[in-house]
Every structure is written in structure tokens, then in C-alpha cells.
Design a protein around this motif. Structure first.
Motif, short mmCIF file in Angstrom:
data_model
loop_
_atom_site.label_atom_id
_atom_site.label_comp_id
_atom_site.label_asym_id
_atom_site.label_seq_id
_atom_site.Cartn_x
_atom_site.Cartn_y
_atom_site.Cartn_z
N VAL A 172 0.85 -1.19 0.00
CA VAL A 172 0.00 0.00 0.00
C VAL A 172 0.89 1.24 0.00
CG1 VAL A 172 -0.25 0.06 2.52
CG2 VAL A 172 -1.94 1.16 1.08
N LEU A 173 0.51 2.20 -0.89
CA LEU A 173 1.20 3.49 -0.95
C LEU A 173 0.25 4.54 -0.42
CD1 LEU A 173 2.76 3.26 -4.48
CD2 LEU A 173 4.02 3.42 -2.39
N HIS A 174 0.71 5.27 0.59
CA HIS A 174 -0.18 6.23 1.25
C HIS A 174 0.38 7.63 1.08
CE1 HIS A 174 -2.22 8.20 4.69
NE2 HIS A 174 -3.18 7.35 4.38
N PHE A 175 -0.42 8.53 0.49
CA PHE A 175 0.00 9.91 0.25
C PHE A 175 -0.82 10.84 1.14
CE2 PHE A 175 2.46 9.16 -3.56
CZ PHE A 175 1.93 7.99 -4.03
N THR A 176 -0.15 11.68 1.91
CA THR A 176 -0.86 12.63 2.77
C THR A 176 -0.45 14.03 2.36
OG1 THR A 176 -0.36 11.03 4.49
CG2 THR A 176 -1.50 13.01 5.16
N ALA A 177 -1.45 14.90 2.17
CA ALA A 177 -1.16 16.27 1.78
C ALA A 177 -1.48 17.19 2.94
CB ALA A 177 -2.01 16.66 0.58
N LEU A 178 -0.49 17.96 3.36
CA LEU A 178 -0.69 18.84 4.50
C LEU A 178 0.20 20.06 4.34
CD1 LEU A 178 -2.31 18.70 7.18
CD2 LEU A 178 -0.24 17.93 8.26
N GLU A 179 -0.42 21.24 4.26
CA GLU A 179 0.32 22.51 4.26
C GLU A 179 1.40 22.56 3.19
OE1 GLU A 179 1.85 22.37 8.13
OE2 GLU A 179 -0.02 22.91 9.12
N GLY A 180 1.02 22.19 1.97
CA GLY A 180 1.96 22.31 0.86
C GLY A 180 3.01 21.22 0.82
N LYS A 181 2.89 20.24 1.71
CA LYS A 181 3.84 19.14 1.69
C LYS A 181 3.09 17.84 1.45
CE LYS A 181 7.16 21.28 4.67
NZ LYS A 181 8.17 21.10 5.68
N ILE A 182 3.80 16.93 0.80
CA ILE A 182 3.21 15.61 0.52
C ILE A 182 4.06 14.57 1.23
CG2 ILE A 182 2.45 14.06 -1.29
CD1 ILE A 182 1.29 16.56 -2.03
N TYR A 183 3.43 13.74 2.02
CA TYR A 183 4.16 12.68 2.72
C TYR A 183 3.78 11.36 2.06
CZ TYR A 183 4.63 16.36 6.16
OH TYR A 183 4.90 17.56 6.77
N MET A 184 4.79 10.70 1.49
CA MET A 184 4.52 9.43 0.82
C MET A 184 5.13 8.32 1.66
SD MET A 184 5.77 8.24 -2.92
CE MET A 184 6.18 6.56 -3.22
N ARG A 185 4.28 7.36 2.01
CA ARG A 185 4.76 6.23 2.80
C ARG A 185 4.37 4.95 2.09
NH1 ARG A 185 6.95 9.75 4.57
NH2 ARG A 185 7.08 10.62 6.66
#
Lengths: 344, 290
Positions: free
Chosen positions: B183-196
Motif C-alpha cells: 500500500v502506498l499512502h500519500f498525505t497532503a498537509l500545508e503544501g507538503k506531501i508525505y509518501m509512505r
């Protein structure tokens, strides 16, 4: 047991169900959007920035991911399953997120000349067998290609037909006919492609270069002029246009059996010239040649570039080939300057 | 057929098949991606490119040498590579003082750049650093996007579409239930993208659907959004246009009811019009009047 009522049984059943589903239920404010066809889920819920601190970030992200993945897996498990060779497989529906294509859709090809004719006449394609019985070799051989059934080229004996010239080479004739058929086929194939792509194919002798020289344009004008039913006899000239004399024919041959006396005179003059010891000198020609050489030298010395431009007008017959060559060379240079960067 | 359109014919059947596989088709195969290094790459960027290549293994091409290309200034070199290797997705990595640890994700339509998004790597954990077992290459990953920015902000929407395109695997009609491992999880928060990226462990739960446990697997990125180039709306629309043969034609007037019976509808013409009996009606009236 009398104390057990229907309500008790029902509530107990509900509690059992909830216990079972406890493992897989996730509470979210907003429902997720799912696209099971792409195994995709989208969580619109607000992310609490307080929980997103540096030290606990990974754990927060992992738990968020776990919840979202659980919901997605629940969705996937709802899909119909089937058993394929002892493996349980879920059938995915079509994806709902539209993604752009890689290349534009293929356009239907316009029919070739033969296809148009076949459609008009109602000719159906007949499927032919791959192998044909060869009587000579008494075996099944392929219809065309290597070791085919009736191979014309392998014949060591060709009968000369009655009305043919006995000294004609029949083998060479056969080869030549084959080459002509191949060339005609190739020509027709290229014409079909040009028609499909709507490229204008030039008539004989007129190359489609973007910049045409004066000579090429003049030739195009001449060809257009004589392309009438009366071969250009009644086409008026433009003002200042001169009718070109000696179009096409570069040498004029005398008829074989013509004026005998003039032919005899010509032959005798020729013998006289060959006998005489003095060299023949055409003074006007020699003087012109010398003058031209002097002009060329002086032009090259004073202005280097302009002399070459002046030469262009003189290249009437050969101009087309040379101008085409120049055009091609320019194209090759200008096409891919960044080819050098393209290294793997 | 490709053979009909080419001026120079393919000489062998193998080359003919190769050319046909590159022709535009009604339903397209999986997009391949090319992973390119720029003029200067740092250790982070090189490792990141290798990790993404490992994720996309069978349908990706990793260009080993450095290429002096600036995608935002001049995309002709990228288009040339795309044409040569028949790849419509690209990932370009570079590193310089102004934009450290830069990755550009992009896609092409008809060998011209459609969208490009420049993301800077702030934090990167590679596959090698995480010592757990990984899933086999070529598994179709589960994709999860989190964060309302992916819905509200136009640029994030486009980025979401691009990342889906990049990381979703081949289009399959059925999937093995035990094989959903990645599973690839993308989180968008305050102009940043966290990919796990996590490995999915299916645990027993009380019912048929399993309980999920996630295990950290590489690679993980913390991206910051930098420049982007989005396609114009009409080009985007053209790229989405599907040819006619793809959707199956719906048969009209046929429906299925709850029991699975197939019902049809017949449209009848009116056999009797009320006008026909008009004369009789009129005569009655006159009689009555009289």
C-alpha cells in the motif's frame, strides 16, 4: 428458559456481530471515496495538525494509513469472488477515475484503391490454404516463400514461344518482368500511403522541395503549360514570357532514310576534316571561353559570395539535382542539434 | 495496421510485431516510465531514483548516464527520449544549490509533455535502510490519498491524478485476495506531501474480512511542492477522449428485474384513434339536440 425473551436473544446477536466486526470497523467523520477498479481510496477528512508533531509523526501516519487501508480492504472484500485454479480471486469492476491516454485514439484508415474496388464490386476475400500440393516433388509445399510449390526461378528449361525472337534471352525476360511487377507493386503501395495521408505526390520530374530554384519553377510552368488537351498550342504567353525553344530534346537526329545527297555531303566533309592536318578552331567559341574564365577569376577575387549566386541561373538542366542536394544537406544539419545530449 | 502506413516496410516479423506494439491502440497497455538523472545528482536523488525504479520494475527504464536537461525550460530532449523508448511517464532527478534534491514527475500525451510537477525531497528513507521483507515486484499496490487539499486545491488534484497514473499498476480484471500486499499512502498537509509505503499483513478477525496490520517498508518520502506545469484544459480534455469502440453499446429497452428475469419493452402504435368515431358521436349529438 423462560427468562430469555426475543429481545434478549436479538440484542445478544447484535452484540456478537459488533464484537466480530470490531476488528475491522473504522470510525471516520466523512466516508472515503473508493475506486476498487484501481485499488484506490481517497480520504477527505481533515488531518489534525496537533497530532502531526515531529516525534509522533510516523506513528500517526501509520495509524492513519492503517485505518484507510482497512476501509479499502473492506470494500474490496465486498466484491464478488470466484475460484480460479484453487485461488480465490475478486473480480474488479471498471476503474472510475479517468486517467489520460498515452497516445491519441487510432483513426480509421481510408481504404486502398483495391479495397474501394472490391467493395464496389462486392468481391469477398477468400482465405487460401497455407500448403499446396506440388506434383513435381510429390509433397505439400507452401504457397509462397522459401521452397514453394511452383517456383518459376528454379526452372532450367524455358520453351521459346512461337512468335518470339529466337535470340531473345527468355530467362532475362522473366527476371525483368518480375522486377517490373515488384516495382509496380511498390509504386502502388506508396501511392496508397500518400492518398491515405493526403500528401500531394508530384508529377514526373518535379520534386517537392520547399524552396524551388528559378529553373525548377520555370520547368514547372512549362510542364503546366503543355498539360492541356492541345499540348499547349493555344496557351498564350504571359507578358515578357518567352516560349522556350528546344524543350526537352537535347539532340536532333536526322531521319535514317532522308535526303541522300545532303547525307553524302556531310560524310565527305567529315572525312576531309579528319584528313586535314590543321586543327579546327572556332574563334568565337575560344574567345567566349577565355572571357568567361577571366570574369570568373575577377569575381572570385573581389566578392567571394556573390559570384556563386550568379552561377545559379546557368545551371538549367543540372540545377534541379544540385539544388535538391543543397536542400537535403541543410535539412540534415538543422534537424537534431540536441542529438548529442541524448545519452543513456 | 502499422504495415500499411510505413513507407519503409518492416523486414522481419519480429520487427513488425515491435512496431505494432508501439502503435496507438483502442485500449492501451500499461504505461511505462523512464527514470532520468539530471546534470548533477546527489546521493539522495540517485538512491530515490533507484528505489522508484525498483517499485516500477518491469515497466520502467532507468537511464544510467547523466543528461544535461532542464525540463521546465526545454522539454524537447525529454520528448525525444519518450519517443525512442515509448514511455509516457517520466521521473527526472537533479540536485543544485537553488533546488536541492529535486524530483520532477511528469507524463506525456502523444509524446508531448502534458503535466509536470517538481517536488523537493526533504526527508528520504530508502528501501535499503528499512530491514524488512518486501513484496514481489510487479504487485499492484493499493493507493490511498489523504488530506482535503487533494480535493479542494486544483494543483493538488492534478498531482493526485499524476501520482495515480504513475503508481497504479497494470489494469486487471481480477485480483488475488491474498496478493494485496503493498500500500502506498500519500498525505497532503500545508503544501507538503508525505509518501509512505507499507507492507500489508492480513490478520484474522472475527469475520470474513481480515484485520489489517501495516509494516513499514521502504521507500518513504517527505516532498515539498515546488514548480509545476499543468496542461491547458482543452489539451487535458483531448487526452481523456476515449475512442468509440471502448465502451460497450447499451441495448435499449432491455432491463432485468430483481429476480433476474429479463424484461423488454415494446412500443406500439395507437391502433384506434379517437377521431375515427367522430361522425358517430356527432350524429348522436344532433339527435339529442333534436
Amino acid at each position: 428458559m423462560a427468562s430469555c425473551s426475543v429481545e434478549d436473544v436479538l440484542t445478544k446477536a447484535e452484540r456478537d456481530e459488533a464484537e466480530k466486526l470490531k476488528g475491522i470497523t473504522v470510525n471516520k467523520e466523512l466516508d472515503l471515496e473508493f475506486d476498487p477498479g484501481n485499488l484506490l481510496a481517497f480520504d477527505k477528512n481533515r488531518i489534525d495538525t496537533r497530532e502531526f508533531k515531529d516525534n509522533k509523526r510516523e506513528d500517526f501516519l501509520r495509524s492513519l494509513a492503517r485505518d484507510n487501508t482497512q476501509l479499502l480492504i473492506n470494500e474490496v472484500w465486498k466484491l464478488p469472488t470466484e475460484r480460479v485454479e484453487e485461488i480465490i480471486v475478486a473480480k474488479l469492476p471498471d476503474p472510475t477515475t479517468s486517467l489520460p491516454r498515452e497516445k491519441p485514439a487510432p483513426k480509421p484508415k481510408p481504404p486502398t484503391k483495391w479495397e474501394q474496388f472490391a467493395k464496389l464490386k462486392g468481391i469477398q476475400k477468400k482465405k487460401k490454404t497455407n500448403l499446396v500440393w506440388d506434383e513435381v516433388h510429390k509433397e505439400w509445399r507452401r504457397r509462397w516463400g522459401y521452397k514453394r510449390a511452383k517456383d518459376d526461378t528454379k526452372e532450367w528449361l524455358i520453351e521459346v514461344p512461337e512468335n518470339a525472337d529466337p535470340s531473345e534471352d527468355q530467362f532475362a525476360k522473366r527476371n525483368k518482368a518480375k522486377k517490373e511487377r515488384v516495382a509496380k507493386n511498390e509504386y502502388n503501395r506508396l501511392k496508397n500511403i500518400a492518398r491515405a495521408q493526403k500528401i500531394k505526390v508530384p508529377g514526373m520530374g518535379l520534386a517537392p522541395t520547399p524552396r524551388q530554384s528559378k529553373a525548377e519553377l520555370a520547368q514547372a510552368v512549362n510542364v503546366a503549360k503543355i498539360s492541356t488537351a492541345s499540348v499547349g498550342k493555344f496557351q498564350d504567353n504571359l507578358p515578357k514570357e518567352k516560349t522556350p525553344k528546344n524543350t526537352g530534346k537535347k539532340r536532333k537526329f536526322q531521319p535514317l532514310i532522308g535526303d541522300f545527297s545532303s547525307e553524302k555531303q556531310k560524310q565527305l566533309d567529315l572525312l576531309k576534316v579528319m584528313d586535314s592536318k590543321k586543327p579546327r578552331l572556332d574563334i568565337t567559341k575560344a574567345v567566349n571561353k577565355q572571357m568567361r574564365e577571366e570574369d570568373r577569376d575577377s569575381a572570385q577575387k573581389s566578392k567571394k559570395g556573390f559570384g556563386k549566386k550568379g552561377r545559379r541561373g546557368n545551371m538549367s538542366g543540372k540545377g534541379k539535382g544540385k539544388a535538391g542536394g543543397k536542400g537535403k544537406a541543410k535539412k540534415g544539419k538543422g534537424q537534431k542539434p540536441h542529438m548529442k545530449q541524448g545519452k543513456r | 495496421a502499422s504495415g500499411r502506413d510505413r513507407v519503409s516496410k518492416a523486414k522481419t516479423r519480429r520487427s513488425k510485431r515491435f512496431l505494432q506494439s508501439r502503435q496507438p491502440k483502442l485500449t492501451e497497455d500499461q504505461k511505462s516510465s523512464m527514470i532520468i538523472r539530471g546534470g548533477n545528482t546527489s546521493q539522495t536523488v540517485s538512491q530515490a531514483l533507484k528505489d522508484v525504479y525498483a517499485l516500477k520494475k518491469p515497466n520502467a527504464v532507468l537511464y544510467k548516464r547523466k543528461n544535461m536537461v532542464r525540463p521546465f525550460d526545454d522539454s524537447t530532449a525529454l520528448e525525444f527520449f519518450s519517443k525512442k523508448s515509448d514511455c509516457s511517464l517520466f521521473l527526472f532527478g537533479s540536485h543544485n544549490k537553488k533546488r536541492p534534491n529535486n524530483l520532477i514527475f511528469g507524463r506525456m500525451f502523444d509524446f508531448h509533455v502534458l503535466d509536470m510537477f517538481e517536488l523537493g525531497i526533504e526527508r528520504f528513507v530508502s528501501l535499503r535502510d528499512v530491514k524488512t521483507d518486501t513484496c514481489p515486484e510487479g504487485t499492484k499496490p493499493l493507493l490511498v490519498f489523504a488530506g482535503e487539499l487533494f480535493e479542494t486545491d486544483r494543483e493538488h488534484q492534478r498531482l493526485r491524478s499524476l501520482l495515480t497514473d504513475f503508481f497504479c499498476g497494470p489494469r486487471v480484471s481480477a485480483v488475488r485476495l491474498a496478493g494485496l500486499e503493498h500500500v502506498l499512502h500519500f498525505t497532503a498537509l500545508e503544501g507538503k506531501i508525505y509518501m509512505r509505503s507499507y507492507k500489508v499483513l492480513l490478520k484474522k478477525s472475527g469475520c470474513r474480512t481480515p484485520r489489517i496490520q501495516l509494516q513499514d517498508m521502504g521507500p518513504s518520502f517527505d516532498f515539498v511542492m515546488r514548480r509545476n506545469h499543468m496542461a491547458s484544459d482543452d489539451l487535458y480534455k483531448t487526452a481523456h477522449r476515449q475512442p468509440r469502440g471502448v465502451k460497450p453499446k447499451k441495448k435499449k429497452n432491455i432491463s432485468h428485474d430483481a429476480f433476474g428475469t429479463r424484461l423488454g419493452r415494446l412500443h406500439m402504435q395507437n391502433s384506434r384513434s379517437p377521431q375515427e368515431n367522430k361522425s358517430a358521436y356527432v350524429s348522436l349529438r344532433t339527435e339529442k339536440q333534436n
